[in-house]
Design a protein around this motif. Sequence first.
Motif, PDB file in Angstrom:
ATOM      1  N   PRO A   1       0.793  -1.236   0.000  1.00 48.45           N
ATOM      2  CA  PRO A   1       0.000   0.000   0.000  1.00 48.45           C
ATOM      3  C   PRO A   1       0.824   1.285   0.000  1.00 48.45           C
TER       4      PRO A   1
ATOM      5  N   ARG B   1       1.383   4.815  -4.203  1.00 47.40           N
ATOM      6  CA  ARG B   1       0.282   5.777  -4.248  1.00 47.40           C
ATOM      7  C   ARG B   1       0.236   6.490  -5.605  1.00 47.40           C
TER       8      ARG B   1
ATOM      9  N   ASP C   1      -7.203   3.142  -4.821  1.00 44.84           N
ATOM     10  CA  ASP C   1      -7.032   2.196  -3.718  1.00 44.84           C
ATOM     11  C   ASP C   1      -5.706   1.452  -3.773  1.00 44.84           C
TER      12      ASP C   1
ATOM     13  N   THR D   1      -2.365  -3.068   7.962  1.00 43.49           N
ATOM     14  CA  THR D   1      -2.646  -2.053   6.938  1.00 43.49           C
ATOM     15  C   THR D   1      -3.744  -2.505   5.971  1.00 43.49           C
TER      16      THR D   1
ATOM     17  N   GLY E   1      -7.345  -3.201   4.083  1.00 46.49           N
ATOM     18  CA  GLY E   1      -8.477  -2.312   3.802  1.00 46.49           C
ATOM     19  C   GLY E   1      -9.756  -2.860   4.417  1.00 46.49           C
TER      20      GLY E   1
ATOM     21  N   GLY F   1      -6.236   0.225   7.310  1.00 48.61           N
ATOM     22  CA  GLY F   1      -6.471   0.724   5.963  1.00 48.61           C
ATOM     23  C   GLY F   1      -7.936   0.803   5.600  1.00 48.61           C
TER      24      GLY F   1
ATOM     25  N   ARG G   1     -10.602   1.266   1.813  1.00 47.13           N
ATOM     26  CA  ARG G   1     -10.587   1.215   0.353  1.00 47.13           C
ATOM     27  C   ARG G   1     -11.862   1.819  -0.227  1.00 47.13           C
TER      28      ARG G   1
ATOM     29  N   SER H   1      -7.620   7.556   8.392  1.00 49.72           N
ATOM     30  CA  SER H   1      -7.049   6.211   8.470  1.00 49.72           C
ATOM     31  C   SER H   1      -5.525   6.247   8.457  1.00 49.72           C
ATOM     32  N   ARG H   2      -4.946   5.112   8.782  1.00 44.37           N
ATOM     33  CA  ARG H   2      -3.494   4.931   8.764  1.00 44.37           C
ATOM     34  C   ARG H   2      -2.996   4.843   7.319  1.00 44.37           C
ATOM     35  N   CYS H   3      -3.794   4.238   6.448  1.00 39.35           N
ATOM     36  CA  CYS H   3      -3.388   4.103   5.057  1.00 39.35           C
ATOM     37  C   CYS H   3      -4.579   3.743   4.190  1.00 39.35           C
ATOM     38  N   ILE H   4      -4.335   3.674   2.898  1.00 39.66           N
ATOM     39  CA  ILE H   4      -5.339   3.254   1.923  1.00 39.66           C
ATOM     40  C   ILE H   4      -4.843   1.948   1.335  1.00 39.66           C
ATOM     41  N   SER H   5      -5.703   0.935   1.276  1.00 46.88           N
ATOM     42  CA  SER H   5      -5.272  -0.364   0.754  1.00 46.88           C
ATOM     43  C   SER H   5      -6.452  -1.135   0.190  1.00 46.88           C
TER      44      SER H   5
END
Lengths: 227, 227, 227, 227, 227, 227
Positions: A42, A45, A171, B92, B94, B117, B119, B133-137
């Motif tokens: 992830p 980006r 995503d 991480t 989604g 994560g 999505r 969020s912490r991340c996008i996954s």
Amino acid sequence: MYELGVVYRNIVRADREAADGLAALGSATVHEAMGRVGLLKPYMRPIYAGAQVSGTAVTVLLQPGDNWMLHVAAEQVRDGDIVVAAVTAECTDGYFGDLLATSFKARGARALVIDAGVRDVKTLAEMGFPVWSRCISSKGTIKATLGSVNVPVVCAGALVTPGDVIVADDDGVVCVPAARAAQVLQAAQAREANEAAKRAKLASGVLGLDMYAMREPLERAGLRYVD
Amino acid sequence: MYELGVVYRNIVRADREAADGLAALGSATVHEAMGRVGLLKPYMRPIYAGAQVSGTAVTVLLQPGDNWMLHVAAEQVRDGDIVVAAVTAECTDGYFGDLLATSFKARGARALVIDAGVRDVKTLAEMGFPVWSRCISSKGTIKATLGSVNVPVVCAGALVTPGDVIVADDDGVVCVPAARAAQVLQAAQAREANEAAKRAKLASGVLGLDMYAMREPLERAGLRYVD
Amino acid sequence: MYELGVVYRNIVRADREAADGLAALGSATVHEAMGRVGLLKPYMRPIYAGAQVSGTAVTVLLQPGDNWMLHVAAEQVRDGDIVVAAVTAECTDGYFGDLLATSFKARGARALVIDAGVRDVKTLAEMGFPVWSRCISSKGTIKATLGSVNVPVVCAGALVTPGDVIVADDDGVVCVPAARAAQVLQAAQAREANEAAKRAKLASGVLGLDMYAMREPLERAGLRYVD
Amino acid sequence: MYELGVVYRNIVRADREAADGLAALGSATVHEAMGRVGLLKPYMRPIYAGAQVSGTAVTVLLQPGDNWMLHVAAEQVRDGDIVVAAVTAECTDGYFGDLLATSFKARGARALVIDAGVRDVKTLAEMGFPVWSRCISSKGTIKATLGSVNVPVVCAGALVTPGDVIVADDDGVVCVPAARAAQVLQAAQAREANEAAKRAKLASGVLGLDMYAMREPLERAGLRYVD
Amino acid sequence: MYELGVVYRNIVRADREAADGLAALGSATVHEAMGRVGLLKPYMRPIYAGAQVSGTAVTVLLQPGDNWMLHVAAEQVRDGDIVVAAVTAECTDGYFGDLLATSFKARGARALVIDAGVRDVKTLAEMGFPVWSRCISSKGTIKATLGSVNVPVVCAGALVTPGDVIVADDDGVVCVPAARAAQVLQAAQAREANEAAKRAKLASGVLGLDMYAMREPLERAGLRYVD
Amino acid sequence: MYELGVVYRNIVRADREAADGLAALGSATVHEAMGRVGLLKPYMRPIYAGAQVSGTAVTVLLQPGDNWMLHVAAEQVRDGDIVVAAVTAECTDGYFGDLLATSFKARGARALVIDAGVRDVKTLAEMGFPVWSRCISSKGTIKATLGSVNVPVVCAGALVTPGDVIVADDDGVVCVPAARAAQVLQAAQAREANEAAKRAKLASGVLGLDMYAMREPLERAGLRYVD
């Protein structure tokens, strides 16, 4: 992955219809349809929001701080390809900018996926040439050491074989092996087919607990409710 | 935090007026008004710019790679809530996409804050359902192991008790204990009251050095000017 | 870098014309024109996309969690300056917000480059005051310990001497020593002069392999083509 | 967690026997016995290998770059305590060295767990005073801003209430709520009781597949063997 | 820092006695004696525990993935030097191994400080040649692009000028400007002189609160004790 | 990499002599002999210093937080194997401890390489069972979801095919494709053959500049010496 200094000119690209059709499904649905595998890490980006593409992979293996092979790769690009670039060591340099993007676009490339840095991102956005990258960096590179083009590479933790289908959106990025592309397209479409109905139900206030019949398995698993 | 497999149905939500009023102040001002505590770690980022919300926390404790409890949480959501989700280990994946967002929205949730994560971020932005969020996954999750709903959780380094007020904007996320919400609202409003006057002064060229009477303490601290 | 508690009032700013002219070239071209040095680390990111600026550096050395010296720096700012702030230890606190930005802007500052956090980013974007920072954080700071203003600092891995030229855009931030500004401007302009011609060629389908005459050196390096 | 400038002198420490007995079980077994919760993040590492301790938590909330409260905490330490220190923001400074360790040891402390940096690590190892920390750093701190002693803190992602039991070894750090200490000790001992038998079986070549009767559930889950 | 392709043969090394004497004080004490500046980032770690050295800096500026300049630097090393190597971009490759260490040692070097990777660490430990590095990596480098020797470099966030004193131990690495070496040695020795007395007091149970007379300032700052 | 729920029982292991012989060369030399490819990322670290092994890979694909497949893998281990475990998502849980190590050892495994966490590290060191891992963590795992055994996996950025040779030591981990093992062994031995002579020369004070005849190419590249 282990071969340096070689360019494979004849690669077997995935079925074009499947390769083109997967874009509409998006990386999350495609990854689910594959059995929840094939995702790049992830940290990859997009340089701008909103792009959603799919295409066949032309792969590049780069040396740290050296973008020579991206020029070599340009010649191997055909309409509908996405260039996937890995580096033999961790590197954040800016390997790719608007000139290379102009060349890639002229050759028919739809996007770049690179496990390193990219620059000229404002111009790339204006050109509409999407890039998924590890980072953005002004740092330039040299042209001194050979890598390879169209060998299997590990990019951001995923194995990408030349000709595989790449699906990328906000995503993330997923790689579909060429041999499975048609079947994955079908599975992804099936998956999406009944999403509209589900969405309508949920929007009306029906709970996933009921729609997915989760209450019984949750109880069996021991879930307790306390008032 | 230590209880798994339980859902608390009756939680004491913070005063509604205070919970709603804090959004306008923003996370930075609210955190200052609390005495400079209560912030979640700065790695928590909004999936799109511009959202600014506050609401009462419904908390969820998730297992790694498993979003079962988010479905359980949906039933506990009431108008004006913000779902706050923590994971028992670093993850991480989604956990949350547009279907769950549709359900949460239908139940009255204003946002999701999740230390993992998410999505379908393009669709979430179109729906206007903000997520921090912490991340996008794209990585999907399973539904196999129990966590809890409405137990105290540590989310991104901050303790969140069910019913606390969450304030989130482009600067980050802050948690205000329910019992302090009204007082913090007042303190934050007082803080902001004289900002307009200060801003006008500074815009006219007056220095903070003079406006805040810093010259004397700086001199006392030993600051030397060299020409 | 080693001096604390001192403010240098008279610094030698780079040639104004060169300092102003470098913005148009952008960080990537300027860094190449300098011989591929001078970049700040790529973790320094703009708080909003699209800003492209250059200016003369007023430097600030801050203590962890303490933004006192930013107020001291405001007085030293002149039209066309960019404030460059380093911290004596790694820190992610939000040192800078809309009030300080109002003051900096009133004094003529064009931007802030800070190896720490910043807040009020929505307002800063509305004001059009660009910031390049390590992160975004609501966390406030105190005013208790002396740092310095206009001493040489290491900011995100680059040495910045007061009066140097800072060039910043979506690709990153580069520092040009004051003494080299005019020469770098010239070199960067020369570099860019023939980019339009190159871009046209590449857009027409000519390959970099041919345009840059790379085929022969690639062959000499041992590149093999496999059909 | 939200209270600054206060020292609680009377805390309820966990049962001494349970607090002392948990060291022998180790962090992994204790965390399992708790239902797989309570761990601090794995970035917390011991400054030297081999230490294995347990004790009752005296908590400290520190300000970034400021170790004043560690001196205040020393007075609250009793025989068998472990000091647990959190910071209101992310910080890597070296808050603790051999002088403070001498004082802590003299007061009866068994260890320090700190979500920040530590220094004088060679001397600490010679003294046999173990520390689990986020990092090692020579960076000194000041004594200017109040935090708190013996308030609940979030340390490396885990809530620690004063008097809880801390168990730390080469695998990491776990926090056991005071009220559960005796029960967790019992559960952990039960867990370990049959480990010797299991180990002997496995050492003789018996497979976990058979010892844990996994073949049938694996088959049910659909595992295929290919020759 | 901005000059590539040059080797300065005549550098002004710090006073030998000061350069040698600082090792005994250690990086933490020296950094304090300098006014709490000059430290390299804490990610710089020794490849084995227990080494404690000081010496005069021979600096090297390297290109990513290229260790050519380390061979050039070897010739410039004299008895009592420590080689300090920076890279123009972030790189984790293994630039240095046992052959180069043999050469450096033969020339009189005491250690290497490198903001990149190192390999053959087991052999280096057996040879007793200490290295402080960003990481350990088997990844080899090439010899193709010029950097510089004995230009000022930024290494792990600190400016190092050729001839400065480097002090390194298990706590980290600090750089002392050549001109200040003698004065810093004196200040560091003074600082350490009364540590033995303090340690004895603290070991006897006297609190830092009393020894440093902190009770009154803490009360003034508003510290409350709750029973 | 894309197949879940399958165990391949018959894998083609690399030539035993080559697989065993590579340990003595070490990861750095082997990676150079392969043309500078095949390394796992440098975040993979040994849990204790000094182990140096090689063996044939039995691969495992794990799900996040789930170590079921490690038990399945144990049955596939033969004398001289090294288990290589990847996870379908980033995970830091402690998948492996002393019980599994006892089983692996009894089956003939020489080591574990895992892109996740490991626990019981003190016992593992006492047992002399080396592990290279992403981190150390007490966090336990469940046994609920299928992965695979002996499918190609990407582990820490490197493709590992079952039967490949793994070489691991304090410098890192490298993977040698089975088909190339004998040739790489030869190349690595050749590479090492003349190292003793080189080391002696360098130890006597001869410079790499002269031994490798670098002065002329450096001059050609434009290196300037300044007195």
